[in-house]
Design an enzyme around this catalytic site. Structure first.
Site, PDB file in Angstrom:
ATOM      1  N   GLU A  93       0.825  -1.210   0.000  1.00  0.00           N
ATOM      2  CA  GLU A  93       0.000   0.000   0.000  1.00  0.00           C
ATOM      3  C   GLU A  93       0.855   1.253   0.000  1.00  0.00           C
ATOM      4  O   GLU A  93       1.920   1.285   0.594  1.00  0.00           O
ATOM      5  CB  GLU A  93      -0.848   0.035   1.282  1.00  0.00           C
ATOM      6  CG  GLU A  93      -1.899  -1.022   1.319  1.00  0.00           C
ATOM      7  CD  GLU A  93      -2.647  -1.034   2.646  1.00  0.00           C
ATOM      8  OE1 GLU A  93      -2.666  -0.002   3.349  1.00  0.00           O
ATOM      9  OE2 GLU A  93      -3.215  -2.085   2.967  1.00  0.00           O
ATOM     10  N   CYS A 106       3.119   8.275   1.396  1.00  0.00           N
ATOM     11  CA  CYS A 106       3.528   7.362   2.457  1.00  0.00           C
ATOM     12  C   CYS A 106       3.853   6.029   1.786  1.00  0.00           C
ATOM     13  O   CYS A 106       2.998   5.438   1.125  1.00  0.00           O
ATOM     14  CB  CYS A 106       2.371   7.228   3.445  1.00  0.00           C
ATOM     15  SG  CYS A 106       2.653   5.995   4.709  1.00  0.00           S
ATOM     16  N   CYS A 113       4.965  -7.302   7.946  1.00  0.00           N
ATOM     17  CA  CYS A 113       5.877  -6.750   8.953  1.00  0.00           C
ATOM     18  C   CYS A 113       6.087  -7.785  10.050  1.00  0.00           C
ATOM     19  O   CYS A 113       5.195  -8.541  10.388  1.00  0.00           O
ATOM     20  CB  CYS A 113       5.277  -5.473   9.544  1.00  0.00           C
ATOM     21  SG  CYS A 113       6.377  -4.600  10.665  1.00  0.00           S
ATOM     22  N   CYS A 117       3.382  -4.989  16.365  1.00  0.00           N
ATOM     23  CA  CYS A 117       2.709  -3.993  17.211  1.00  0.00           C
ATOM     24  C   CYS A 117       1.209  -4.307  17.253  1.00  0.00           C
ATOM     25  O   CYS A 117       0.591  -4.553  16.218  1.00  0.00           O
ATOM     26  CB  CYS A 117       2.926  -2.582  16.670  1.00  0.00           C
ATOM     27  SG  CYS A 117       4.659  -2.117  16.610  1.00  0.00           S
ATOM     28  N   CYS A 120      -1.520  -2.364  15.114  1.00  0.00           N
ATOM     29  CA  CYS A 120      -1.220  -2.106  13.704  1.00  0.00           C
ATOM     30  C   CYS A 120      -1.705  -3.234  12.794  1.00  0.00           C
ATOM     31  O   CYS A 120      -1.427  -4.411  13.043  1.00  0.00           O
ATOM     32  CB  CYS A 120       0.284  -1.912  13.542  1.00  0.00           C
ATOM     33  SG  CYS A 120       0.759  -1.554  11.851  1.00  0.00           S
ATOM     34  N   CYS A 334      -2.296   1.952   7.971  1.00  0.00           N
ATOM     35  CA  CYS A 334      -1.425   1.028   7.227  1.00  0.00           C
ATOM     36  C   CYS A 334      -1.928  -0.401   7.293  1.00  0.00           C
ATOM     37  O   CYS A 334      -2.285  -0.895   8.340  1.00  0.00           O
ATOM     38  CB  CYS A 334      -0.028   0.975   7.821  1.00  0.00           C
ATOM     39  SG  CYS A 334       0.571   2.467   8.508  1.00  0.00           S
TER      40      CYS A 334
END
Ligand code: SAH
Length: 349
Positions: A93, A106, A113, A117, A120, A334
């Site tokens: 994205e 961005c 990832c 977290c 997220c 995100c």
């Protein structure tokens, strides 16, 4: 033999490659310009390059083309969120935002990832792979082509952890900086990290003048560990020491990101603790009302408590702003769009 992705070369690397082909070095500049400044996708558009060199390039290399699968446009503020497909069917994205100081993109640095977290969405589908430098820079080329608008600022705040893909991230900055290409200066680039301490020291040593943002989100190790697994590896004190080193070596101020989660980190005591922590640094705090994601019950702090939090910090001399919420009607946090797509389309990763 597999063809080489020509976008992956920095200008210097391209010069060496062109010399290796037995051609004159200055052609590298021309080719780099066609690809990164004029954003062409076909060698035949390189009108100042001889046909024989174009044919050589076609035979041995290809120009990276990343496909926009979907573009969601916010009706509120013109923010556009892009889902972009890579050669191996991975999806990433990028988010295009309009600010007074110019258009900002961005960008993502990884497919998924590893950082985990809890608030997220990027992390929920796990980690697939690092992006190449050309795939990071290519997000800017792709979105500029699509919108016909110029991007003047880049924030490394999309999917992934930039400092966990250190070399490619740095190489992408070099390509983005190049005056023959996009020519976006380091001071117009922000890099955000959840706080991989040794890499912050390494970055400081490179002294590339980009703005560093630290995703802090808590003021005690205990609270931070609860929402960010990286806090099990590095304490807040170690993180702050690394930040001080970054400021000393680069002379740049650091921006601290703090997502306000109702009842978790938004109290008056939290604001005082944050002010105390940052007191001796040239720092800026960016408060983010947490973007609620489906999987978690973290709630956005209410408007009054966000204001109070900001006022407390400002009154103690810490420059604090609340991030404008852009694209709130289009899954702009995100990883949300990618996640939705993967769930509905088994072919994408
Ligand atoms: N891995 C990097 C960059 C990607 S995230 C980092 O951690 O900094 C970019 C920013 O968005 C980070 O500050 C991150 O903590 C924040 N963020 C992620 N999910 C969020 C959410 N649901 N609400 C608010 N901020 C969020």
């Amino acid at each position: 033999m597999d063809k080489i992705n020509i976008n992956e070369f920095t200008l210097e690397e391209l010069e060496n490659y062109i010399l290796d082909l037995g051609e004159k070095k200055f052609h590298a500049k021309q080719i780099f310009k066609w690809i990164h400044k004029y954003k062409i996708l076909n060698f035949d558009e390189m009108t100042d390059i001889s046909k024989s060199l174009r044919d050589k390039l076609k035979e041995k290399t290809y120009i990276l083309n990343m496909e926009v699968i979907e573009c969601q446009k916010s009706k509120k503020d013109g923010t556009m969120k892009f889902l972009i497909k890579l050669d191996d069917n991975c999806a990433i994205e990028s988010v295009f935002m309009r600010y007074n100081h110019g258009n900002t993109l961005c960008v993502s640095t990884q497919v998924g990832c590893k950082m985990g977290c809890k608030f997220c969405a990027s992390t929920k589908e796990g980690f697939r792979r690092n992006l190449q430098a050309s795939e990071i820079e290519g997000q800017i080329l792709t979105v500029e082509r699509y919108t016909n608008e110029k991007i003047s600022n880049v924030v490394y705040m999309g999917i992934g952890e930039p400092l966990d893909n250190f070399d490619n991230t740095l190489k992408s900055i070099e390509i983005i900086n190049d005056p023959q290409g996009l020519n976006i200066g380091a001071r117009h680039i922000s890099l955000s990290t959840c706080g991989i301490v040794p890499k912050i020291y390494e970055l400081a040593d490179k002294n590339i003048q980009c703005t560093l943002s630290i995703s802090l989100h808590a003021t005690t190790d205990e609270k931070r560990r609860d929402i960010m697994p990286i806090a099990n590896k590095y304490s807040i004190n170690e993180l702050i020491d690394a930040c001080k080193d970054y400021i000393k070596k680069t002379g740049r101020r650091i921006s601290f990101e703090y997502a306000l989660i109702k009842g978790k980190n938004d109290s008056y005591e939290d604001a005082l603790a944050l002010a105390k922590l940052l007191r001796s640094m040239i720092a800026h705090v960016n408060l983010i009302p947490v973007n609620e994601i489906k999987e978690k019950d973290y709630k956005k702090a209410n408007e009054q408590s966000i204001k109070n939090f900001m006022n407390t910090l400002n009154s103690m001399g810490i420059v604090t702003t609340v991030r404008r919420e852009l694209g709130s009607d289009i899954d702009a946090a995100c990883g949300q769009l990618r996640k939705k797509y993967i769930e509905n389309n088994k072919k994408l990763q």
